[in-house]
Each structure stands twice: as structure tokens, then as C-alpha cells.
Design a protein around this motif. Structure first.
Motif, PDB file in Angstrom:
ATOM      1  N   GLN A 246       2.940  -1.155  -0.287  1.00  0.00           N
ATOM      2  CA  GLN A 246       3.166  -2.442   0.367  1.00  0.00           C
ATOM      3  C   GLN A 246       2.073  -2.684   1.407  1.00  0.00           C
ATOM      4  OE1 GLN A 246       6.057  -4.535  -0.173  1.00  0.00           O
ATOM      5  NE2 GLN A 246       6.520  -3.218  -1.924  1.00  0.00           N
TER       6      GLN A 246
ATOM      7  N   GLY B 157       0.966  -4.692   4.848  1.00  0.00           N
ATOM      8  CA  GLY B 157       1.460  -5.403   6.016  1.00  0.00           C
ATOM      9  C   GLY B 157       0.323  -5.835   6.919  1.00  0.00           C
TER      10      GLY B 157
ATOM     11  N   SER C 281       3.996  -9.059   9.766  1.00  0.00           N
ATOM     12  CA  SER C 281       4.260  -9.906   8.604  1.00  0.00           C
ATOM     13  C   SER C 281       5.161  -9.159   7.620  1.00  0.00           C
ATOM     14  CB  SER C 281       2.946 -10.277   7.917  1.00  0.00           C
ATOM     15  OG  SER C 281       2.362  -9.124   7.327  1.00  0.00           O
ATOM     16  N   PRO C 282       5.958  -9.881   6.852  1.00  0.00           N
ATOM     17  CA  PRO C 282       6.754  -9.221   5.808  1.00  0.00           C
ATOM     18  C   PRO C 282       5.821  -8.516   4.831  1.00  0.00           C
ATOM     19  CG  PRO C 282       7.483 -11.485   6.128  1.00  0.00           C
ATOM     20  CD  PRO C 282       6.206 -11.325   6.894  1.00  0.00           C
ATOM     21  N   PRO C 283       6.074  -7.255   4.500  1.00  0.00           N
ATOM     22  CA  PRO C 283       5.181  -6.538   3.582  1.00  0.00           C
ATOM     23  C   PRO C 283       5.199  -7.153   2.193  1.00  0.00           C
ATOM     24  CG  PRO C 283       7.171  -5.264   4.003  1.00  0.00           C
ATOM     25  CD  PRO C 283       7.204  -6.417   4.953  1.00  0.00           C
ATOM     26  N   VAL C 284       4.050  -7.139   1.557  1.00  0.00           N
ATOM     27  CA  VAL C 284       3.931  -7.653   0.187  1.00  0.00           C
ATOM     28  C   VAL C 284       3.402  -6.529  -0.701  1.00  0.00           C
ATOM     29  CG1 VAL C 284       3.539 -10.029   0.924  1.00  0.00           C
ATOM     30  CG2 VAL C 284       1.593  -8.503   0.637  1.00  0.00           C
TER      31      VAL C 284
END
Length: 332
Positions: free
Chosen positions: A228, A230, A244-247
Motif C-alpha cells: 500500500q 501512503g 492520505s488513505p493508503p492505495v
């Protein structure tokens, strides 16, 4: 760093007094400072360390041990040829081969030292290790370094033409740049420490810090953990912004792994990329995979959102009813 910065740094070293050590001293410093970037001409070399930008030519063994004597030898041969042709040297300096070699080493060492300060990183132990080293204290094209060194060199030349003490401006300029790098190292360390404290366990397996070109005190911290990605922004004045929301980086997807090595360009990109990410777009008969590097994806420059300039695309065919044969395609 860009080659203009490398040239300015070695030029300032010359104006600090080193250029008077031998004939062709300034040329040795500037050429040696740019010599490691010869690897850009060997991107398709069959030997991987040479084909990797900031690889073996930037390493302790390649760029620092054997390249400087080669350059010194070429400059010495040029000087001998000019002497035989009766050339008159305006500097009036004698040729000291020992100092010529030393100045080539100084210029060559300055190159990976400056590259080490950016998030692009260098492989200092190539070809024995592909580990990337980085400190993130400078933007890749740092306007403040340009201004300080250019002003120092200009003042030095003015004083030299006037017959005054001309080394001091260059020395002050170099000292200012070193202090600037030191300040940025402290700011980067603070940004990283605050992100690590804010992240719950486990620790990130990779972390990079981006610097804005003008607002050098701001940081964008990017990290990877468990596949992920971030991000967070930090400033000494406002502190750490929201994480930030992890992607997902999607690098474990079998289609992405297949696409990552489908062309020579993509293989080279994967060899260079430290934090690869992929965007997957699936259709009925094909899958489009867009690769980038999380270090340079998104972010802001001069307060505006920027797009990732480092991207490669691969088209992977997906067999199915009614799908015509498509060969794999890779493109920038």
C-alpha cells in the motif's frame, strides 16, 4: 541533480582556488563532475549495472575509482598534443599530472554526493548491490543552489579580473550550499520521524521525501507498507498534515507482473524504479496497465497539482470469445 548544478559546483570549486593547481584544472573538475552521467548513453547495454541510470558509473567502484584516471589521461594527452603544436596557454600554469588526477577525483566524487541528496537516489555499491541510497535534502533542480553558486562564481571572476582576492566568494558560496544541505537534512529527518510516529505498526518498508523547488522547507512524505502507498505533507510551520488513505500499488497482481517485463523499456523502468505502482484498467479483450513511481506521482509544485511524468503503458491481451488476437504492446 541536473548537469548545470554539477557543473556549477565544480566550477565553484575551481574558483575557490583548485583551478590554479595545474593547467586544465578547471576543465578536469567540470568534466569529471558530469562524467558519471555517461550511463545515459548505455540504456540498452546488455550489462544491467551499466544500463541503469545512477548505477555503476555513479558508484564507489565505477564512478569514483576508475573513471577519474581515464579522464585525467585523456586531458593529459590533449595537453601534450597542444604543446607539440606550439599552443600558448593563457593561464601560464604548468601541467602537473598528479594534481590533474586529484582534481578529476574531486569532481567525480562531487557528482554522486549531490545525486545522493535527491529522491532519485544512487546505487553507491553497484555492481555488487542494487541498493539505492538517498538523503533527500535537495530538489532535483534546486533554484537556490543555482542562485548561490552562480553569484559566487560571478563575484569570484570579477575579483580575479580586478586582481583582488578572488577565491573567497566561491568558498563562501560553497559553504553556504553545504549549510543549506545540512538544514534540509534536518528538516527531512523531522518529517520522517513525525510520519513514523503517526503510522501504526508495522513500519513502512520504504519511505521517500519530496521537496518543493521554491518552498524548500516543505516535504511530501511517501511510503510503502504491505503493498500500500501512503502520503502526507509536512512543514516546520504547520506540522504533519493528515495521512492520505493508503492505495494499493497493485504490483502483486499477476497481470501487472506479466506486463512489467513485457518490453525492454518496461524492464529498464522496473530496474530503475524504487517504488513502482500500477493502475490496472480491465476490458473484455485486453488489460491496460499504466506504471509509475510513487516517489513522483501526484504532489504539488508551485502550489499546483502535478501529474506523474514517469509512466509506461502496457497492453496485455485477455483471450475470450469474440476477441481477436492482440500482441502485447508497451509504450511510454
Amino acid at each position: 541533480m541536473d548537469n548545470f548544478t554539477h557543473s556549477l559546483a565544480s566550477w565553484a570549486l575551481g574558483q575557490a582556488g583548485l583551478k590554479r593547481k595545474t593547467r586544465k584544472g578547471l576543465a578536469a573538475l567540470i568534466l569529471a563532475a558530469n562524467m558519471p552521467d555517461l550511463d545515459v548513453f548505455f540504456g540498452h547495454s546488455c550489462w544491467t549495472p551499466l544500463a541503469t541510470h545512477r548505477g555503476v558509473t555513479h558508484s564507489l567502484l565505477g564512478g569514483i575509482v576508475w573513471l577519474p584516471p581515464v579522464l585525467a589521461g585523456l586531458l593529459w594527452l590533449l595537453d601534450r598534443w597542444q604543446v607539440r603544436r606550439g599552443a600558448v596557454f593563457k593561464s601560464g600554469l604548468p601541467m602537473h599530472f598528479g594534481w590533474l588526477v586529484a582534481l578529476c577525483y574531486i569532481g567525480a566524487i562531487a557528482h554522486p554526493f549531490l545525486d545522493l541528496q535527491t529522491s532519485y537516489a544512487v546505487q553507491l555499491l553497484s555492481p555488487f548491490s542494487t541498493r539505492w541510497f538517498h538523503t533527500e535534502s535537495l530538489f532535483i533542480i534546486d533554484i537556490w543552489v543555482w542562485i548561490v553558486l552562480s553569484l559566487a562564481i560571478w563575484l569570484s571572476y570579477r575579483r580575479e579580473r580586478a586582481g583582488r582576492d578572488w577565491q573567497m566568494p566561491a568558498r563562501v558560496g560553497l559553504a553556504t550550499v553545504v549549510a543549506y544541505i545540512g538544514l534540509n537534512l534536518v528538516l527531512t529527518a523531522q518529517a520522517q520521524a513525525q510520519v513514523r510516529r503517526a503510522l501504526p505498526p508495522p513500519h513502512a518498508d520504504a519511505m521517500f521525501v519530496g521537496i518543493e523547488p521554491l518552498r524548500f522547507w516543505t516535504r511530501e512524505v511517501v511510503w510503502r507498507r504491505d503493498g500500500q502507498i501512503g502520503r502526507a505533507n509536512w512543514s516546520p510551520f504547520t506540522g504533519l498534515g493528515p495521512l492520505s488513505p493508503p492505495v494499493p500499488d497493485n504490483m502483486s497482481d499477476p497481470v501487472v507482473r506479466r506486463a512489467a517485463f513485457s518490453t525492454a523499456e518496461l524492464r529498464g523502468f522496473m530496474r530503475w524504479s524504487v517504488m513502482p505502482v500500477a493502475r490496472v484498467e480491465r476490458a473484455r479483450c485486453l488489460t491496460r496497465v499504466t506504471f509509475g513511481d510513487a516517489r513522483f506521482g501526484g504532489g504539488r509544485i508551485f502550489g499546483r497539482e502535478i501529474r506523474d511524468p514517469f509512466h509506461h503503458v502496457a497492453i496485455i491481451p485477455q483471450p475470450g470469445p469474440g476477441c481477436a488476437p492482440i500482441r502485447e504492446i508497451g509504450q511510454d
